[in-house]
Motif scaffolding. Structure first.
Motif, PDB file in Angstrom:
ATOM      1  N   ALA A   1       0.838  -1.193   0.000  1.00  0.00           N
ATOM      2  CA  ALA A   1       0.000   0.000   0.000  1.00  0.00           C
ATOM      3  C   ALA A   1       0.873   1.242   0.000  1.00  0.00           C
ATOM      4  N   ALA A   2       2.082   1.114   0.588  1.00  0.00           N
ATOM      5  CA  ALA A   2       2.949   2.288   0.694  1.00  0.00           C
ATOM      6  C   ALA A   2       3.489   2.713  -0.651  1.00  0.00           C
ATOM      7  N   THR A   3       3.663   1.778  -1.558  1.00  0.00           N
ATOM      8  CA  THR A   3       4.449   2.122  -2.731  1.00  0.00           C
ATOM      9  C   THR A   3       3.655   2.254  -4.005  1.00  0.00           C
ATOM     10  N   ALA A   4       2.458   1.707  -4.036  1.00  0.00           N
ATOM     11  CA  ALA A   4       1.746   1.735  -5.306  1.00  0.00           C
ATOM     12  C   ALA A   4       1.133   3.103  -5.539  1.00  0.00           C
ATOM     13  N   PRO A   5       1.069   3.519  -6.819  1.00  0.00           N
ATOM     14  CA  PRO A   5       0.353   4.754  -7.107  1.00  0.00           C
ATOM     15  C   PRO A   5      -1.106   4.556  -6.733  1.00  0.00           C
ATOM     16  N   GLY A   6      -1.643   5.464  -5.975  1.00  0.00           N
ATOM     17  CA  GLY A   6      -3.044   5.337  -5.596  1.00  0.00           C
ATOM     18  C   GLY A   6      -3.279   4.180  -4.661  1.00  0.00           C
ATOM     19  N   GLY A   7      -2.220   3.486  -4.299  1.00  0.00           N
ATOM     20  CA  GLY A   7      -2.353   2.446  -3.302  1.00  0.00           C
ATOM     21  C   GLY A   7      -2.890   1.134  -3.825  1.00  0.00           C
ATOM     22  N   ALA A   8      -2.894   0.942  -5.146  1.00  0.00           N
ATOM     23  CA  ALA A   8      -3.509  -0.266  -5.690  1.00  0.00           C
ATOM     24  C   ALA A   8      -2.701  -1.513  -5.372  1.00  0.00           C
ATOM     25  N   ALA A   9      -1.419  -1.472  -5.601  1.00  0.00           N
ATOM     26  CA  ALA A   9      -0.574  -2.628  -5.353  1.00  0.00           C
ATOM     27  C   ALA A   9       0.875  -2.200  -5.406  1.00  0.00           C
TER      28      ALA A   9
ATOM     29  N   TYR B   1      -3.717   7.141 -17.257  1.00  0.00           N
ATOM     30  CA  TYR B   1      -3.377   6.533 -15.974  1.00  0.00           C
ATOM     31  C   TYR B   1      -4.231   5.287 -15.711  1.00  0.00           C
TER      32      TYR B   1
ATOM     33  N   GLN C   1       3.469  11.663  -6.672  1.00  0.00           N
ATOM     34  CA  GLN C   1       3.534  10.200  -6.577  1.00  0.00           C
ATOM     35  C   GLN C   1       4.812   9.679  -7.209  1.00  0.00           C
TER      36      GLN C   1
ATOM     37  N   ASN D   1      -2.052   5.446   2.552  1.00  0.00           N
ATOM     38  CA  ASN D   1      -0.658   5.263   2.146  1.00  0.00           C
ATOM     39  C   ASN D   1       0.286   6.039   3.061  1.00  0.00           C
TER      40      ASN D   1
ATOM     41  N   VAL E   1       0.919   4.126   6.154  1.00  0.00           N
ATOM     42  CA  VAL E   1       1.904   3.057   5.997  1.00  0.00           C
ATOM     43  C   VAL E   1       3.316   3.632   6.075  1.00  0.00           C
TER      44      VAL E   1
END
Lengths: 149, 425
Positions: A140-148, B204, B308, B348, B351
């Protein structure tokens, strides 16, 4: 997939190129490059300087031998390259055919190897325990928008 | 038999050549035809008919020297035929037909367009395909079809929907644009930022669909993601003065750089902490950082995509999770909360907070999100909560949270991981 277009020219082509007005050469190549940039396929490209500025490292000897030559024939020398990101081999061929080169010049087109070409690492099995520990949070920390992740 | 085999192979190769030329030229061809006919839907039909002709003829007659010119000429001839067939053949139509015919004679072998004009045309085409009048799914389908040159079947395969569905979306989208008399022009200055945001949003979505499949049992579909990157690169070439285009490009390149490390030999997802960073695509990281530097270079502050991307860059430059600059990531998420607030962003950030300052502070943020609708339907909130609870040693609560997350995800592989996670607590 990525392809490298490697330019090779024989003496005749090199001479013919020298005869052409510099502006014209720059413009033709510039337009070619621009069309690839605008299609989103050009990743890199460089021209190589005169072979006299280069040298050869020959691994037949131990330690390898560094020499100014000897070179093979001119047509064996690379003098520039492009790296394209295309959907298929045919698309690479289509772009290659559009290159503004004349008689005596060749483009060698080679696929650039990617990670898929190598066997995946077995390290993962040992690390499996580790990945069970932390996955959801990292993901969750690294995906854009938190998707994966 | 041998002759059959050879013929089949020749046909196959000609077909692939048609597709390659189409990929490269379809946007330009449709754009040119739209400018000439003033009718986007018609232009798209004509271009598709020309494509069908090429698929039928090239295998037999060979691939023409200039395939793009061939396709354009055929489509233009079809335009002329179309106008002639129409009963109301007024002077304007006659003039257009005359223009087209003359142009065709002149452009026998030369590339059939004026590059400067065409670039604007392609840009207009992007804006039309992503028109706010259309539903998001229609924008995606139309962009992939008209701008990326994907065939209907390819789009259907990528999104795991029937071909008929994609066909329908495209037909309806074209009809809606025709009914609304959408002009073939770049949006007026006042609307431009908003429309560009819609365009970036569509690109996107295409990438995200490739990056993390929302349905089905594939973890990701890299071809779709790569196509999105190519489209954004195209847009960056056409609109070099828009910082967020470079921001989005940076985000996609940096995210895609991790693709080689994201699945293991069995096709199972490998999460960031466990990814072999040596497998990350250094070229993509370099391109992504260059695009981010370009976005930053405008000096107007970073937009949501660039922010991002900056977060993705923190990961890209770190040797491992431990040496990642989590404090900077927390700050960047803070910035993102300002310009594009959403529960997902806050989650996020939580986290990142857990990595920078421990699970306790993070759990407080997560629990404040519990009432949010947007997350309540997703699996991310319980999944992150489970992780934090687990780190705090509250195993029973963690197990329940993972089970809840597993129940909510649509992705089969993801569910398996979450269930395993619940079972090991």
């Amino acid at each position: 997939m990525q392809y490298m277009l490697i330019m090779r020219s024989n003496d005749e082509a090199v001479e013919a190129y020298k005869e052409m007005p510099f502006e014209q050469v720059i413009e033709a190549m510039g337009k070619y490059n621009e069309s690839m940039v605008e299609a989103g396929v050009l990743l890199a490209g460089e021209g190589l300087s005169d072979a006299s500025e280069g040298f050869v490292v020959d691994f037949s000897a131990d330690p390898p031998l560094v020499t100014d030559g000897p070179y093979g024939e001119t047509r064996e020398l690379f003098n520039g390259f492009w790296i394209l990101d295309v959907a298929s081999k045919e698309e690479a061929a289509e772009w290659a055919q559009r290159c503004p080169l004349g008689p005596g010049s060749k483009l060698e087109v080679r696929r650039v190897q990617g990670a898929d070409d190598f066997p995946a690492d077995n390290e993962w099995i040992q690390k499996e325990e580790g990945w069970r520990e932390q996955e959801a949070a990292k993901r969750a920390a690294t995906a854009p928008g938190g998707a994966a992740g | 038999m041998v002759a059959d085999e050879a013929a089949r192979r020749a046909e196959d190769s000609a077909r692939r050549a048609v597709v390659a030329v189409w990929r490269i030229e379809s946007a330009r061809i449709v754009a040119t035809l739209t400018r000439h006919t003033g009718d986007f839907a018609l232009a798209e039909d004509l271009a598709q008919e020309a494509l069908a002709d090429a698929l039928a003829q090239w295998p037999e007659r060979g691939v023409p020297r200039n395939g793009a010119a061939w396709l354009t000429a055929v489509a233009k001839r079809k335009a002329i035929d179309h106008w002639r067939r129409r009963e109301r053949l007024d002077d304007r139509v006659a003039a257009i037909a005359h223009d087209l015919e003359r142009e065709q004679d002149e452009a026998a072998d030369a590339l059939p367009w004026d590059p400067d004009e065409i670039d604007d045309d392609v840009l207009r085409l992007v804006f039309i395909a992503c028109h706010p009048l259309l539903a998001p799914q229609a924008r995606v389908a139309l962009t992939l079809r008209v701008v990326a040159g994907l065939e209907t079947a390819e789009i259907a395969r990528a999104f795991l929907v029937p071909v008929a569905t994609v066909q329908q979306r495209i037909v309806r989208a074209k009809q809606a644009l025709a009914d609304a008399h959408v002009p073939f022009e770049a949006p007026p200055r006042g609307e431009r930022a908003q429309r560009l945001a819609a365009v970036l949003g569509v690109l996107y979505v295409i990438f995200t669909e490739g990056h993390a499949a929302t349905a089905g049992d594939d973890w990701m579909r890299p071809d779709l993601a790569r196509e999105a990157i190519r489209l954004v690169r195209t847009l960056a070439a056409l609109q070099p003065d828009e910082p967020e285009v470079h921001g989005l490009l940076a985000l996609l390149e940096l995210t895609a750089a991790r693709f080689p490390a994201r699945v293991d030999a069995q096709g199972e997802p490998v999460l960031l902490a466990d990814q072999d960073r040596r497998r990350w695509d250094r070229g993509a990281i370099r391109r992504g950082r260059a695009a981010l530097a370009r976005a930053e270079g405008f000096g107007r502050g970073l937009g949501p995509y660039a922010l991002q991307a900056a977060i993705a860059e923190c990961h890209a430059v770190a040797a491992d999770v431990a040496s990642t600059d989590w404090a900077r990531i927390v700050a960047l998420y803070g910035g993102l909360e300002q310009v594009a607030p959403s529960p997902v962003v806050t989650l996020n950030k939580a986290v990142a907070v857990s990595m920078a300052g421990g699970p306790g502070a993070a759990l407080a943020i997560v629990d404040r999100l519990a009432g949010e609708k947007a997350l309540a339907i997703g699996h991310l909130l319980p999944s992150v909560r489970g992780e934090l609870l687990s780190r705090l040693g509250r195993d029973d609560e963690a197990r329940a949270a993972f089970a809840q997350a597993a129940e909510r995800t649509q992705n089969e592989r993801e569910r398996a991981i979450l269930l395993a996670r619940a079972a090991t607590r």
